[in-house]
Design a protein around this motif. Structure first.
Motif, short mmCIF file in Angstrom:
data_model
loop_
_atom_site.label_atom_id
_atom_site.label_comp_id
_atom_site.label_asym_id
_atom_site.label_seq_id
_atom_site.Cartn_x
_atom_site.Cartn_y
_atom_site.Cartn_z
N LEU A 26 60.69 26.24 39.85
CA LEU A 26 59.41 25.44 40.68
C LEU A 26 58.13 26.37 40.46
CD1 LEU A 26 58.66 22.96 42.00
CD2 LEU A 26 59.06 23.97 44.30
N ASP A 27 58.49 27.67 40.49
CA ASP A 27 57.42 28.70 40.32
C ASP A 27 56.92 28.60 39.06
OD1 ASP A 27 59.65 29.46 39.26
OD2 ASP A 27 59.26 31.71 39.78
N PHE A 28 57.46 28.32 38.00
CA PHE A 28 56.80 28.36 36.75
C PHE A 28 56.32 27.05 36.65
CE2 PHE A 28 57.66 26.45 32.45
CZ PHE A 28 57.08 27.40 31.65
N TYR A 29 56.95 26.03 36.94
CA TYR A 29 56.09 24.68 36.71
C TYR A 29 54.93 24.38 37.49
CZ TYR A 29 60.08 23.02 33.54
OH TYR A 29 60.62 23.14 32.57
N LEU A 30 54.88 25.22 38.83
CA LEU A 30 53.43 25.06 39.65
C LEU A 30 52.51 25.86 38.83
CD1 LEU A 30 55.34 25.71 43.23
CD2 LEU A 30 53.84 23.32 42.59
N GLU A 31 52.84 26.92 38.10
CA GLU A 31 51.73 27.68 37.63
C GLU A 31 51.15 27.05 36.43
OE1 GLU A 31 52.64 31.95 36.92
OE2 GLU A 31 52.97 32.12 39.31
N LEU A 32 52.21 26.44 35.71
CA LEU A 32 51.90 25.62 34.66
C LEU A 32 50.75 24.48 34.95
CD1 LEU A 32 52.25 25.17 31.52
CD2 LEU A 32 54.30 23.81 32.17
N PHE A 33 51.43 23.90 35.94
CA PHE A 33 50.50 22.57 36.56
C PHE A 33 49.12 23.02 36.80
CE2 PHE A 33 49.00 20.20 40.19
CZ PHE A 33 49.07 18.77 39.71
N GLU A 34 49.10 24.20 37.76
CA GLU A 34 47.67 24.54 37.99
C GLU A 34 46.74 24.97 36.86
OE1 GLU A 34 47.51 28.43 39.75
OE2 GLU A 34 45.68 27.58 41.07
#
Lengths: 250, 476
Positions: B64-72
């Motif tokens: 989740l951390d990875f995808y949240l940063e990617l999303f942002e």
């Protein structure tokens, strides 16, 4: 086949005829039946009340009690589901007990599905002149896939005709301690079940779990309905003469 | 919104005694499940899709951390902004600050559940901003000052007569003699009233069914098209959502969309599925000037890695409540907060605490139908049981119940004593109940006998009969 009967606490206390019917059916299927004395209850009341330690204590005792049998069979989908699905889950953090819990789980069966799926039973030698409807108890249905097996055997009962009710797979509102903790909600659910049963015009309602049957019989009797309530094993074993219907006078 | 989950029992009784609610629930019970059944039957790979949906969500939660940063990063690259909100306070503050920056007076809303979770409408009203719900169901309950009673059908507790009365009370400028007998007339009137507000709104707030990490997009599905008007007409579009809505790719979102509508309403696809990526670009003919994503945590990240992590797979389809016999008996308001039914019984305790919400995971028979229909296979009964374990270990159950349970466990672990007691009790009760075959009342069993008779035991325990039979056999 050496089969241990897990009587279940409700059958033991309320309705021993169901246990005797189970023994009869298993012996008919060629099994040698034993009833280990060290069994009590599967532990669901503790397990479903969040008392994991209490449930584990009872489960360990059950694992010991049923060691060494080819199969463990219970006349209840709910209790068989507890052994078959939930015991391993109780011991995921205990490598000493987990393999034994998994091994017991693999040997545990609900009665009617055991007769059909393991013993290959196709018909029974029983006679009962009734129009009946069948309630699919939740755990047997959704945890163990008990659906066609009781219907297949009931079809061979001489004189019996099955009329399916609508909502046969909907919960009757028993749910163990749920029915006394939330009696109003349970009442609504069992009243809906009562209406579905009555709408079929059947003379009797059958199921494979005594908890549901006590709940349904209690509601039907409260409204003085003349619909017989029985465990499916009593009918399949031809033992309807041995005991009055559930909740009826002796 | 202050939770009333603590008084679940009283709420449930009120629901059971409400004839309008009972009529509405009976209609729902025959509608949604049957439509889902037909839709699922038409898609042979539905079971396989459930497994894929589950693994998409599991994979996202594991990273989740990875995808949240990617999303942002993708949102920023497309000209939008992401506002991280740890708490409802922070989420409200973020929305309010954006609204104030454009001097917003009217805000249209497209049924974001997270706005309900953080109590956004109250906050906006207190600050002189008028929120207008544009989903028909949400609009109705906003006029009635009620919380939603269902995830996707927030006014399902009402019949059209109540809606007509509500419209007459609120739409005072319209002809009092007009007919509002048909659902069509109610829809038309809501549409006519809402249209100018869509045009007047300064800010549009939607939720998100999915957030797509690879593109920085938010996706909403509606059947009324109100979401599109909410997010494209005003100058500012705010997406208020929570972090578990994230999926890695558009392809993943498409897979989950195939599960969502079928599970929810039995449609193959919702009428409108809209993907928003950033604000209006140079050359675009429409779209907002600003695109903001307010991303709420509110304790969800603490569920990661624990026994409730799987709850974060939920795609808010409502299949669990549509198939729940307890929900069908009491309705959504009984649950006392934003989320109801089985998903609410698991999610609510993690958001408002088990002490306030202890009834919710208890009010289930564990019939298993919710897990059976969940499109992402969330083991809802198992997680309700985990809440009961927390409740038990924190000693939140009534003391009498705990004492009775402990005594029973103690006896059940002593088979000889257990069999002796069961044998005695079975004989005593059997003798007492033989005449009628059942008890109308019985001391200590009132929870049972208040609504049904208690069948009498046959009079002998199985084990005592079995011992007798064995003795007889050895004598032979």
């Amino acid at each position: 086949m050496r089969v241990a009967l897990f009587v279940t606490c409700l059958v033991d206390f309320f309705r021993p005829t169901v246990g005797l019917a189970a023994v009869h059916l298993l012996e008919k299927a060629g099994c040698t039946v034993e009833v280990p004395r060290a069994q009590t209850c599967c532990g669901q009341p503790a397990y479903n009340s969040g008392d994991r330690a209490g449930a584990k204590g009872i489960a360990v005792q059950m694992i010991d009690a049923f060691e060494g049998y080819d199969y463990v069979v219970a006349p209840s989908g709910s209790c068989a589901g507890m052994l078959g699905r939930h015991y391993p889950e109780l011991f995921t953090d205990n490598p000493a007990v987990l393999p034994r819990a998994e091994e017991l789980a693999a040997r545990s069966w609900e009665l009617v599905s055991f007769l059909v799926d393991v013993c290959g039973m196709q018909t029974v030698a029983a006679r009962w002149q009734r129009e009946v409807t069948y309630h699919d108890a939740c755990s047997g249905l959704r945890e163990l896939g008990v659906k066609d097996q009781p219907r297949r055997l009931l079809a061979s009962v001489d004189g019996l005709r099955l009329r399916e009710m609508s909502g046969a797979e909907v919960c009757c509102g028993f749910g163990g301690t749920f029915c006394v903790k939330y009696p109003d909600i349970s009442d609504k659910m069992v009243s809906d079940k009562e209406a579905d049963i009555a709408a079929t015009g059947a003379e009797a309602v059958l199921a494979g779990d005594l908890g549901c049957l006590l709940n349904i019989a209690g509601k039907l009797h409260r409204h003085n309905r003349r619909i017989e309530v029985r465990h499916v094993a009593e009918v399949l074993a031809g033992m309807t003469e041995e005991a009055p219907p559930i909740g009826a006078p002796q | 919104m202050l939770p009333t989950s603590r008084t679940f029992e009283a709420n449930a009784r009120a629901g059971l005694a409400n004839p309008i609610l009972q009529r509405a629930l009976a209609l729902m019970q025959s509608g949604f499940p049957e439509r889902r059944r037909l839709a699922v039957g038409r898609l042979p790979e539905f079971e396989a899709l459930r497994e894929i949906g589950k693994s998409i969500k599991n994979h996202t939660l594991e990273h989740l951390d990875f995808y949240l940063e990617l999303f942002e990063g993708k949102v920023l690259a497309s000209g939008g902004q992401v506002h991280w909100a740890r708490t409802p306070d922070e989420a409200r503050a973020a929305v309010l600050q954006i609204c104030r920056s454009v001097d917003a007076k009217i805000v249209t809303k497209g049924k974001p559940m997270i706005a309900e979770e953080v109590g956004l409408n109250e906050c906006l009203e207190e600050n002189g901003i008028t929120p207008v719900e544009t989903d028909l169901g949400e609009y109705i309950i906003q006029l009635r000052h009620e919380p939603p009673s269902h995830l996707i059908a927030p006014a399902i507790h009402l019949m059209k007569e109540q809606v007509a009365a509500t419209f007459r009370a609120d739409h005072r400028a319209l002809d009092p003699e007009r007919s509002l007998a048909e659902a069509r007339q109610l829809c038309d009137e809501a549409r006519a009233v809402l249209r100018p507000r869509f045009l007047a709104a300064d800010v549009g707030i939607t939720g998100a069914n999915f957030l797509v990490a690879e593109t920085g997009s938010s996706i909403i599905v509606t059947n009324e098209g109100n979401g599109d008007l909410t997010q494209t007409l005003p100058r500012v579009h705010i997406v208020i959502t929570s972090l578990e809505k994230l999926v890695p790719t558009l392809e993943d979102a498409a897979t989950l969309l195939r599960l969502l509508a079928r599970s929810a309403t039995g449609q193959e696809f919702s009428s409108y599925t809209t993907v928003s990526t950033g604000p209006r670009r140079p050359g675009d003919r429409d779209g907002p000037e600003q695109y903001h994503v307010v991303l709420l945590d509110n304790g969800r990240s603490t569920l990661l890695g624990g026994e409730f992590q799987e709850m974060l797979r939920c795609i808010r389809c409502s299949a669990c409540m549509n198939h729940c016999p307890v929900y069908a008996a009491v309705g959504g308001h009984a649950y006392g907060w934003v989320y109801s039914g089985p998903m609410g019984a698991v999610l609510t305790p993690s958001l408002i605490g088990i002490a306030d919400a202890r009834h919710l995971p208890n009010a289930s028979t564990f019939c298993g139908q919710c897990e059976n229909v969940c499109p992402v296979k969330i083991p809802l009964p198992k997680m309700m049981r985990h809440w009961r374990e927390r409740e038990f270990s924190q000693k939140l159950n009534p003391p009498m119940y705990r004492a009775g349970l402990s005594l029973w466990v103690w006896v059940a672990k002593r088979p000889a004593l257990y069999h002796a007691l069961v044998g005695l009790a079975s004989r005593a009760l059997g003798r007492l109940g033989r005449g009628r075959g059942r008890f109308r009342t019985l001391p200590l069993a009132s929870g049972w006998t208040v609504v049904r008779d208690l069948p009498a035991p046959e009079g002998r325990s199985f084990h005592s009969l079995w011992v007798q039979r064995r003795k007889g056999e050895t004598r032979k």
